[in-house]
Write a protein that holds these residues in place. Structure first.
Motif, PDB file in Angstrom:
ATOM      1  N   GLN A   6      42.573 127.489 115.339  1.00  0.00           N
ATOM      2  CA  GLN A   6      42.900 126.195 114.735  1.00  0.00           C
ATOM      3  C   GLN A   6      42.495 126.218 113.265  1.00  0.00           C
ATOM      4  N   GLN A   7      43.398 125.766 112.399  1.00  0.00           N
ATOM      5  CA  GLN A   7      43.161 125.758 110.952  1.00  0.00           C
ATOM      6  C   GLN A   7      42.495 124.455 110.526  1.00  0.00           C
ATOM      7  N   GLY A   8      41.979 124.457 109.306  1.00  0.00           N
ATOM      8  CA  GLY A   8      41.441 123.233 108.723  1.00  0.00           C
ATOM      9  C   GLY A   8      39.989 122.988 109.084  1.00  0.00           C
ATOM     10  N   SER A   9      39.496 121.819 108.646  1.00  0.00           N
ATOM     11  CA  SER A   9      38.115 121.435 108.886  1.00  0.00           C
ATOM     12  C   SER A   9      37.845 121.298 110.382  1.00  0.00           C
ATOM     13  N   GLY A  10      36.769 121.885 110.843  1.00  0.00           N
ATOM     14  CA  GLY A  10      36.425 121.831 112.267  1.00  0.00           C
ATOM     15  C   GLY A  10      37.199 122.821 113.105  1.00  0.00           C
ATOM     16  N   GLY A  11      38.012 123.646 112.439  1.00  0.00           N
ATOM     17  CA  GLY A  11      38.802 124.614 113.182  1.00  0.00           C
ATOM     18  C   GLY A  11      38.016 125.884 113.480  1.00  0.00           C
ATOM     19  N   GLY A  12      38.721 126.866 114.019  1.00  0.00           N
ATOM     20  CA  GLY A  12      38.092 128.132 114.341  1.00  0.00           C
ATOM     21  C   GLY A  12      38.780 128.806 115.511  1.00  0.00           C
ATOM     22  N   ILE A  13      38.136 129.777 116.074  1.00  0.00           N
ATOM     23  CA  ILE A  13      38.682 130.557 117.179  1.00  0.00           C
ATOM     24  C   ILE A  13      37.957 130.152 118.454  1.00  0.00           C
ATOM     25  N   SER A  14      38.718 129.960 119.531  1.00  0.00           N
ATOM     26  CA  SER A  14      38.108 129.579 120.812  1.00  0.00           C
ATOM     27  C   SER A  14      38.975 130.081 121.955  1.00  0.00           C
ATOM     28  N   ILE A  15      38.399 130.075 123.145  1.00  0.00           N
ATOM     29  CA  ILE A  15      39.173 130.376 124.353  1.00  0.00           C
ATOM     30  C   ILE A  15      39.932 129.114 124.726  1.00  0.00           C
ATOM     31  N   ASP A  68      31.665 127.204 121.854  1.00  0.00           N
ATOM     32  CA  ASP A  68      32.984 126.615 122.051  1.00  0.00           C
ATOM     33  C   ASP A  68      33.967 127.084 120.987  1.00  0.00           C
ATOM     34  N   ARG A  69      33.481 127.295 119.764  1.00  0.00           N
ATOM     35  CA  ARG A  69      34.367 127.666 118.667  1.00  0.00           C
ATOM     36  C   ARG A  69      33.569 128.431 117.623  1.00  0.00           C
ATOM     37  N   VAL A  70      34.204 129.417 116.990  1.00  0.00           N
ATOM     38  CA  VAL A  70      33.569 130.194 115.932  1.00  0.00           C
ATOM     39  C   VAL A  70      34.624 130.523 114.886  1.00  0.00           C
ATOM     40  N   THR A  71      34.240 130.594 113.627  1.00  0.00           N
ATOM     41  CA  THR A  71      35.211 130.848 112.566  1.00  0.00           C
ATOM     42  C   THR A  71      35.323 132.342 112.278  1.00  0.00           C
ATOM     43  N   ALA A  72      36.460 132.720 111.720  1.00  0.00           N
ATOM     44  CA  ALA A  72      36.682 134.120 111.349  1.00  0.00           C
ATOM     45  C   ALA A  72      35.670 134.603 110.311  1.00  0.00           C
ATOM     46  N   PRO A  73      35.342 133.792 109.265  1.00  0.00           N
ATOM     47  CA  PRO A  73      34.324 134.245 108.310  1.00  0.00           C
ATOM     48  C   PRO A  73      32.972 134.516 108.972  1.00  0.00           C
ATOM     49  N   GLU A  74      32.599 133.693 109.965  1.00  0.00           N
ATOM     50  CA  GLU A  74      31.335 133.907 110.676  1.00  0.00           C
ATOM     51  C   GLU A  74      31.355 135.248 111.411  1.00  0.00           C
ATOM     52  N   LEU A  75      32.486 135.535 112.064  1.00  0.00           N
ATOM     53  CA  LEU A  75      32.602 136.798 112.800  1.00  0.00           C
ATOM     54  C   LEU A  75      32.623 137.982 111.837  1.00  0.00           C
ATOM     55  N   ALA A  76      33.324 137.814 110.722  1.00  0.00           N
ATOM     56  CA  ALA A  76      33.407 138.896 109.737  1.00  0.00           C
ATOM     57  C   ALA A  76      32.020 139.237 109.193  1.00  0.00           C
TER      58      ALA A  76
END
Length: 302
Positions: free
Chosen positions: A52-61, A17-25
């Motif tokens: 979405q920024q902040g805690s619980g944020g990340g990249i999603s469709i 559902d969501r993944v962070t930029a650091p995880e992808l990097a």
């Protein structure tokens, strides 16, 4: 490489559902800035991603948008995984493992990694075969000439070749390229070459004539002949292994087998493997070859 990475990102977003930029990097071994540029490019291509920024944020469709997962269906992904594992059996690098890891499925994934098809393209000399393939791949990508010693029907020779690609065909690996010693395109079996060397000298890739790209024609270059033979019923399973369950007719004289062949040495070796369980009806020259070999074997042990 950028397109491969973007496809990998899309695959992950289809699974999570969501993944962070650091995880992808970390996963793709690039910087967070590179991931950011990839996300922007994907958005411009029409894939509605939200960050979405902040805690619980990340990249999603974006919620409510249904991305058709048939971009790669379960069967298509399954075929890709099987093919990648097959290439991995002769690969000297970890690239394939990294790609498989990117496609690794979670509980809600598009396809399971439990692939029912196993492809192993390695040979008994797997380590050296992988080394040859990796070196030739590098030569092709860098347009560099390769040199090697080669053994063939008429003896041995040192060859210099402009490689075009590596081929798996007829149950073996080959390198196809322009042989500078013969001034023509040639196929070289990897198992028959050694002392492989990557030269500093480069070349401009030549246009390959359509006739030279027809690799089936290479097998038929010595002409096609018809074979008729009678086999003992005890070797039925071996005929089926080689040519399928409908390759023969049962007669009072044995299993009548008919086929065509192009390589005289190959068909002779194959028939000799059946010992006294086969009688060649046609062509006469193959029957004579078998008789000559049998006489030579008898004289060797007498």
């Amino acid at each position: 490489m950028k397109l491969d990475r973007m496809l990998g990102i899309l695959t992950i977003l289809l699974q999570k559902d969501r993944v962070t930029a650091p995880e992808l990097a970390e996963k793709f071994e690039v910087s967070r800035r590179t991931i950011g540029r990839d996300i922007d490019a994907m958005c411009r291509a029409g894939i509605p991603l939200v960050t979405q920024q902040g805690s619980g944020g990340g990249i999603s469709i974006i919620e409510g948008f249904k991305l058709d997962k048939s971009i790669l269906t379960a069967d298509e992904l399954s075929n890709i995984i099987a093919a990648l594992k097959g290439i991995g059996s002769v690969s000297g690098q970890s690239n394939v493992e990294r790609v498989l890891d990117k496609l690794h499925a979670h509980a809600d994934a598009v396809v399971s990694m439990r692939e029912p098809v196993v492809i192993d393209l390695a040979s008994h000399d797997g380590k050296h075969l992988a080394e040859k393939i990796e070196l030739i791949k590098r030569a092709v990508l860098e347009n560099r000439i390769i040199e090697f010693d080669y053994v063939y029907e008429r003896g041995e020779s040192r060859r210099r070749v402009e490689p075009h690609f590596v081929i798996f065909q007829w149950e073996a690996w080959y390198v196809f390229g322009f042989c500078l010693d013969r001034s023509d395109f040639r196929l070289f079996k990897l198992q028959r070459l050694w002392n492989l060397h990557l030269c500093d000298e480069t070349f401009s890739p030549r246009d390959v004539p359509p006739k030279k790209r027809d690799f089936e024609a290479w097998a038929a270059k010595d002409g096609k002949h018809a074979l008729i033979a009678l086999f003992d019923p005890s070797v039925k399973h071996r005929l089926i292994d080689a040519y399928g369950p409908h390759c023969y007719q049962e007669t009072g004289e044995g299993l009548r087998f008919e086929t065509s062949f192009t390589k005289r040495d190959y068909i002779l070796t194959w028939l000799l493997g059946f010992g006294d369980k086969v009688t060649v009806v046609e062509p006469r020259f193959i029957a004579d070859d078998l008789k000559t070999v049998a006489v030579n074997i008898l004289s060797r042990y007498s």
